[in-house]
Design a protein around this motif. Structure first.
Motif, PDB file in Angstrom:
ATOM      1  N   ASP A 113      48.090   1.414 100.505  1.00 10.41           N
ATOM      2  CA  ASP A 113      46.697   1.039 100.782  1.00 10.41           C
ATOM      3  C   ASP A 113      45.965   0.527  99.546  1.00 10.41           C
ATOM      4  O   ASP A 113      45.231  -0.464  99.627  1.00 10.41           O
ATOM      5  CB  ASP A 113      45.940   2.237 101.352  1.00 10.41           C
ATOM      6  CG  ASP A 113      46.459   2.672 102.714  1.00 10.41           C
ATOM      7  OD1 ASP A 113      47.119   1.847 103.390  1.00 10.41           O
ATOM      8  OD2 ASP A 113      46.236   3.839 103.083  1.00 10.41           O
ATOM      9  N   ASP A 114      46.125   1.217  98.435  1.00 10.70           N
ATOM     10  CA  ASP A 114      45.317   0.929  97.241  1.00 10.70           C
ATOM     11  C   ASP A 114      46.081   0.202  96.138  1.00 10.70           C
ATOM     12  O   ASP A 114      45.473  -0.351  95.224  1.00 10.70           O
ATOM     13  CB  ASP A 114      44.762   2.237  96.661  1.00 10.70           C
ATOM     14  CG  ASP A 114      43.979   3.039  97.693  1.00 10.70           C
ATOM     15  OD1 ASP A 114      43.341   2.408  98.564  1.00 10.70           O
ATOM     16  OD2 ASP A 114      44.015   4.282  97.630  1.00 10.70           O
ATOM     17  N   GLY A 115      47.415   0.247  96.217  1.00  5.37           N
ATOM     18  CA  GLY A 115      48.222  -0.370  95.171  1.00  5.37           C
ATOM     19  C   GLY A 115      48.302   0.493  93.924  1.00  5.37           C
ATOM     20  O   GLY A 115      47.529   1.440  93.745  1.00  5.37           O
ATOM     21  N   PRO A 116      49.234   0.210  93.046  1.00  4.96           N
ATOM     22  CA  PRO A 116      49.338   0.933  91.783  1.00  4.96           C
ATOM     23  C   PRO A 116      48.297   0.423  90.794  1.00  4.96           C
ATOM     24  O   PRO A 116      47.658  -0.616  91.016  1.00  4.96           O
ATOM     25  CB  PRO A 116      50.752   0.578  91.304  1.00  4.96           C
ATOM     26  CG  PRO A 116      50.972  -0.800  91.860  1.00  4.96           C
ATOM     27  CD  PRO A 116      50.262  -0.831  93.194  1.00  4.96           C
ATOM     28  N   THR A 117      48.119   1.138  89.719  1.00  2.00           N
ATOM     29  CA  THR A 117      47.234   0.671  88.652  1.00  2.00           C
ATOM     30  C   THR A 117      48.007  -0.233  87.700  1.00  2.00           C
ATOM     31  O   THR A 117      49.235  -0.167  87.611  1.00  2.00           O
ATOM     32  CB  THR A 117      46.650   1.853  87.862  1.00  2.00           C
ATOM     33  OG1 THR A 117      47.707   2.495  87.120  1.00  2.00           O
ATOM     34  CG2 THR A 117      45.980   2.857  88.782  1.00  2.00           C
ATOM     35  N   GLU A 118      47.284  -1.058  86.976  1.00  2.00           N
ATOM     36  CA  GLU A 118      47.947  -1.951  86.025  1.00  2.00           C
ATOM     37  C   GLU A 118      48.645  -1.152  84.931  1.00  2.00           C
ATOM     38  O   GLU A 118      49.726  -1.534  84.466  1.00  2.00           O
ATOM     39  CB  GLU A 118      46.930  -2.924  85.419  1.00  2.00           C
ATOM     40  CG  GLU A 118      46.404  -3.932  86.426  1.00  2.00           C
ATOM     41  CD  GLU A 118      45.639  -5.061  85.766  1.00  2.00           C
ATOM     42  OE1 GLU A 118      45.971  -5.409  84.613  1.00  2.00           O
ATOM     43  OE2 GLU A 118      44.715  -5.599  86.397  1.00  2.00           O
ATOM     44  N   ASP A 119      48.051  -0.031  84.541  1.00  2.00           N
ATOM     45  CA  ASP A 119      48.651   0.778  83.477  1.00  2.00           C
ATOM     46  C   ASP A 119      49.983   1.377  83.924  1.00  2.00           C
ATOM     47  O   ASP A 119      50.966   1.342  83.167  1.00  2.00           O
ATOM     48  CB  ASP A 119      47.694   1.902  83.064  1.00  2.00           C
ATOM     49  CG  ASP A 119      48.301   2.795  81.996  1.00  2.00           C
ATOM     50  OD1 ASP A 119      48.508   2.327  80.864  1.00  2.00           O
ATOM     51  OD2 ASP A 119      48.619   3.971  82.309  1.00  2.00           O
ATOM     52  N   GLU A 120      50.032   1.910  85.130  1.00  2.00           N
ATOM     53  CA  GLU A 120      51.297   2.525  85.546  1.00  2.00           C
ATOM     54  C   GLU A 120      52.377   1.483  85.798  1.00  2.00           C
ATOM     55  O   GLU A 120      53.565   1.741  85.572  1.00  2.00           O
ATOM     56  CB  GLU A 120      51.105   3.446  86.749  1.00  2.00           C
ATOM     57  CG  GLU A 120      50.705   2.797  88.032  1.00  2.00           C
ATOM     58  CD  GLU A 120      50.459   3.830  89.137  1.00  2.00           C
ATOM     59  OE1 GLU A 120      51.019   4.944  89.073  1.00  2.00           O
ATOM     60  OE2 GLU A 120      49.682   3.516  90.075  1.00  2.00           O
ATOM     61  N   VAL A 121      51.988   0.278  86.241  1.00  2.00           N
ATOM     62  CA  VAL A 121      52.985  -0.790  86.380  1.00  2.00           C
ATOM     63  C   VAL A 121      53.539  -1.175  85.009  1.00  2.00           C
ATOM     64  O   VAL A 121      54.753  -1.339  84.839  1.00  2.00           O
ATOM     65  CB  VAL A 121      52.386  -2.017  87.088  1.00  2.00           C
ATOM     66  CG1 VAL A 121      53.327  -3.216  86.991  1.00  2.00           C
ATOM     67  CG2 VAL A 121      52.097  -1.697  88.545  1.00  2.00           C
ATOM     68  N   ALA A 122      52.654  -1.292  84.023  1.00  2.00           N
ATOM     69  CA  ALA A 122      53.101  -1.668  82.674  1.00  2.00           C
ATOM     70  C   ALA A 122      54.052  -0.615  82.110  1.00  2.00           C
ATOM     71  O   ALA A 122      55.078  -0.944  81.492  1.00  2.00           O
ATOM     72  CB  ALA A 122      51.897  -1.853  81.756  1.00  2.00           C
ATOM     73  N   ARG A 123      53.721   0.667  82.307  1.00  2.00           N
ATOM     74  CA  ARG A 123      54.592   1.740  81.800  1.00  2.00           C
ATOM     75  C   ARG A 123      55.937   1.742  82.525  1.00  2.00           C
ATOM     76  O   ARG A 123      56.996   1.869  81.905  1.00  2.00           O
ATOM     77  CB  ARG A 123      53.900   3.099  81.964  1.00  2.00           C
ATOM     78  CG  ARG A 123      52.850   3.384  80.919  1.00  2.00           C
ATOM     79  CD  ARG A 123      52.361   4.822  80.989  1.00  2.00           C
ATOM     80  NE  ARG A 123      51.595   5.107  82.186  1.00  2.00           N
ATOM     81  CZ  ARG A 123      52.024   5.834  83.204  1.00  2.00           C
ATOM     82  NH1 ARG A 123      53.241   6.364  83.184  1.00  2.00           N
ATOM     83  NH2 ARG A 123      51.240   6.051  84.261  1.00  2.00           N
ATOM     84  N   ALA A 124      55.875   1.604  83.852  1.00  2.00           N
ATOM     85  CA  ALA A 124      57.114   1.618  84.628  1.00  2.00           C
ATOM     86  C   ALA A 124      57.989   0.412  84.296  1.00  2.00           C
ATOM     87  O   ALA A 124      59.223   0.523  84.233  1.00  2.00           O
ATOM     88  CB  ALA A 124      56.790   1.639  86.122  1.00  2.00           C
ATOM     89  N   GLN A 125      57.362  -0.730  84.084  1.00  2.00           N
ATOM     90  CA  GLN A 125      58.111  -1.933  83.740  1.00  2.00           C
ATOM     91  C   GLN A 125      58.813  -1.762  82.396  1.00  2.00           C
ATOM     92  O   GLN A 125      60.005  -2.079  82.264  1.00  2.00           O
ATOM     93  CB  GLN A 125      57.171  -3.133  83.696  1.00  2.00           C
ATOM     94  CG  GLN A 125      57.862  -4.461  83.445  1.00  2.00           C
ATOM     95  CD  GLN A 125      56.904  -5.625  83.656  1.00  2.00           C
ATOM     96  OE1 GLN A 125      55.680  -5.479  83.550  1.00  2.00           O
ATOM     97  NE2 GLN A 125      57.437  -6.784  83.981  1.00  2.00           N
ATOM     98  N   ALA A 126      58.106  -1.242  81.416  1.00  2.00           N
ATOM     99  CA  ALA A 126      58.709  -1.016  80.096  1.00  2.00           C
ATOM    100  C   ALA A 126      59.838   0.001  80.188  1.00  2.00           C
ATOM    101  O   ALA A 126      60.892  -0.163  79.555  1.00  2.00           O
ATOM    102  CB  ALA A 126      57.640  -0.545  79.111  1.00  2.00           C
ATOM    103  N   TYR A 127      59.631   1.041  80.990  1.00  2.00           N
ATOM    104  CA  TYR A 127      60.648   2.090  81.113  1.00  2.00           C
ATOM    105  C   TYR A 127      61.886   1.563  81.835  1.00  2.00           C
ATOM    106  O   TYR A 127      63.028   1.817  81.411  1.00  2.00           O
ATOM    107  CB  TYR A 127      60.068   3.282  81.867  1.00  2.00           C
ATOM    108  CG  TYR A 127      60.995   4.473  81.922  1.00  2.00           C
ATOM    109  CD1 TYR A 127      61.181   5.286  80.809  1.00  2.00           C
ATOM    110  CD2 TYR A 127      61.685   4.777  83.084  1.00  2.00           C
ATOM    111  CE1 TYR A 127      62.029   6.373  80.849  1.00  2.00           C
ATOM    112  CE2 TYR A 127      62.547   5.867  83.134  1.00  2.00           C
ATOM    113  CZ  TYR A 127      62.713   6.661  82.020  1.00  2.00           C
ATOM    114  OH  TYR A 127      63.569   7.733  82.072  1.00  2.00           O
ATOM    115  N   ALA A 128      61.697   0.824  82.931  1.00  2.00           N
ATOM    116  CA  ALA A 128      62.824   0.293  83.699  1.00  2.00           C
ATOM    117  C   ALA A 128      63.632  -0.687  82.852  1.00  2.00           C
ATOM    118  O   ALA A 128      64.873  -0.641  82.850  1.00  2.00           O
ATOM    119  CB  ALA A 128      62.319  -0.382  84.970  1.00  2.00           C
TER     120      ALA A 128
END
Length: 423
Positions: free
Chosen positions: A336-351
């Motif tokens: 419904d709300d989507g992820p936050t930009e910060d958590e996407v950036a962290r997850a992208q760096a981690y992945a």
């Protein structure tokens, strides 16, 4: 940068050399589109059983002792795996022993004896493996979620197969499966790592020593296709066990095009921020804030024609329903709300970082290459895989989150529960 060459051998087997500068080891991996999803109903378990049987010896290394002791003498690690997607055999060694390792692997995998006496002996070993798996509730939960999500389709059946099949498989049936599925035209040979000791034939034709050894695999016709993946079933299943610990599994069907590298990369980042790291939503809330479990996670997987997103937890049975309810709510909130930009950036760096670290291992690169080539028929360059994760945008991850229907999921649990509790 990886240095990649490709050629097709006379028997139809593609050969890939993937040079990784700075490595001191080499992995040789040969794989075929002959995993459990290619089995007919009565063959379930044959792909995995055949994997076991070829280790009993070939023409030159004609018994299991010679196979095992030869690998040990060259300081090599020898193994294999069968999944729903593939069967693969691999050996990792010091680079200077590569040709010896290739001689060993191509002998017993390319021209296995499949001795009838050894077949009967190994039959009992695999039956023990099957029985052991049913003593492990977490493994039973994996079997249960596959069956709940895919029903009687081959993707819903366990790779190991049922015990009664193992008791009745004949040598002719196993050899027949091999001749039907182990075609080089739906397979590949991968030499990955330090390839300085791998000679190249004239005009890179495969007619040199490498081509001769890989020529031990028979020239077989391309196999038939397999049943397309079915629509995911939204059912609930419980295997009741009188225990204090429950093993919960939830499976969703993301609306992602598995033929699109970019969309698969976006799904991987979504799965990471959902439950793939200690900073993920599931780990932070279900474990850290609420203390509902020790283990909680999410993982994405793409078959050739269907993506899946699986969530899981191992937890005190008294907390299972609360955790299940909140895990579903978290998926719905992301929808419904989507992820936050910060958590996407962290997850992208981690992945991406996790993939970089994994690709320090030549075996991991070889396994990745086999999946890319045989399952998806795509580029096998490991650098491209990392670049794909780096290139994903915030909007693409948000689109993946929005494309996961929070109401359409399959649920399986092993523990003291009723299916109705997971309505």
């Amino acid at each position: 940068m990886a240095q990649i060459t490709q050629e097709e051998l006379p028997n139809g087997l593609p050969l890939y050399r993937v040079g990784l500068p700075g490595t001191r080891s080499t992995t040789i991996l040969v794989a075929f589109d002959a995993g459990a999803r290619t089995e007919r109903t009565e063959e379930n378990g044959a792909a995995h059983f055949l994997e076991h049987l070829v280790f009993k010896g070939g023409e030159l290394f004609d018994d299991y002792r010679k196979v095992n002791e030869t690998a040990e003498r060259m300081g090599a690690m020898l193994n294999a795996y069968t999944s729903h997607d593939l069967v693969a055999f691999h050996i990792t060694c010091r680079a200077e022993r590569t040709m010896e390792a290739l001689d060993l692997l191509t002998d017993f995998v390319g021209r296995p004896r499949i001795d009838a006496e050894e077949l009967d002996r190994e039959r009992g070993v695999v039956i023990q493996e099957i029985n052991r798996s049913f003593d492990q509730p977490s493994t039973v939960a994996e079997y249960l979620i596959d069956r709940t999500a895919f029903g009687e389709h081959p993707l819903g059946r366990p790779v190991l197969g049922p015990e009664d099949h193992l008791r009745t498989f004949t040598r002719d049936a196993i050899v027949g499966f091999r001749e039907r599925r182990w075609s080089g035209r739906r397979g590949g040979a991968f030499i990955v790592g330090n390839v300085e000791h791998v000679p190249v034939g004239p005009h890179d034709s495969g007619s040199g020593a490498v081509g001769e050894l890989l020529g031990r695999f028979p020239d077989l016709p391309a196999p038939e296709g397999y049943d397309p993946a079915p629509t995911l079933k939204t059912e609930r299943a419980v295997e009741q066990r009188d225990t204090n610990q429950s093993h919960l599994r939830m499976m969703y069907a993301p609306q992602v095009d598995v033929g699109d590298v970019r969309q698969r990369a976006a799904l991987a980042i979504y799965s990471t921020l959902l439950g793939g790291s200690m900073g993920s939503r599931l780990f932070d809330e279900i474990r850290e804030q609420r203390g509902l479990c020790y283990s909680v996670w999410s993982i994405d997987h793409s078959f050739a024609d269907a993506p899946v997103l699986q969530l899981g937890a191992g937890l005190d049975s008294s907390k299972c329903i609360e955790a299940y309810t909140r895990m579903r709510e978290i998926v719905a909130e992301l929808h419904d709300d989507g992820p936050t930009e910060d958590e996407v950036a962290r997850a992208q760096a981690y992945a991406a970082g996790r993939r970089v670290l994994a690709f320090e291992n030549t075996n991991a690169v070889a396994r990745y290459a086999a999946t890319q080539r045989i399952v998806f028929d795509e580029d096998i360059d490991p650098d491209a895989a990392i670049a794909a994760l780096d290139a994903v945008t915030f909007d693409e991850v948000r689109e993946v989150a929005a494309a996961i229907d929070p109401q359409r999921l399959a649920v399986a649990c092993v523990g003291p529960h009723e299916a109705g509790e997971f309505a």
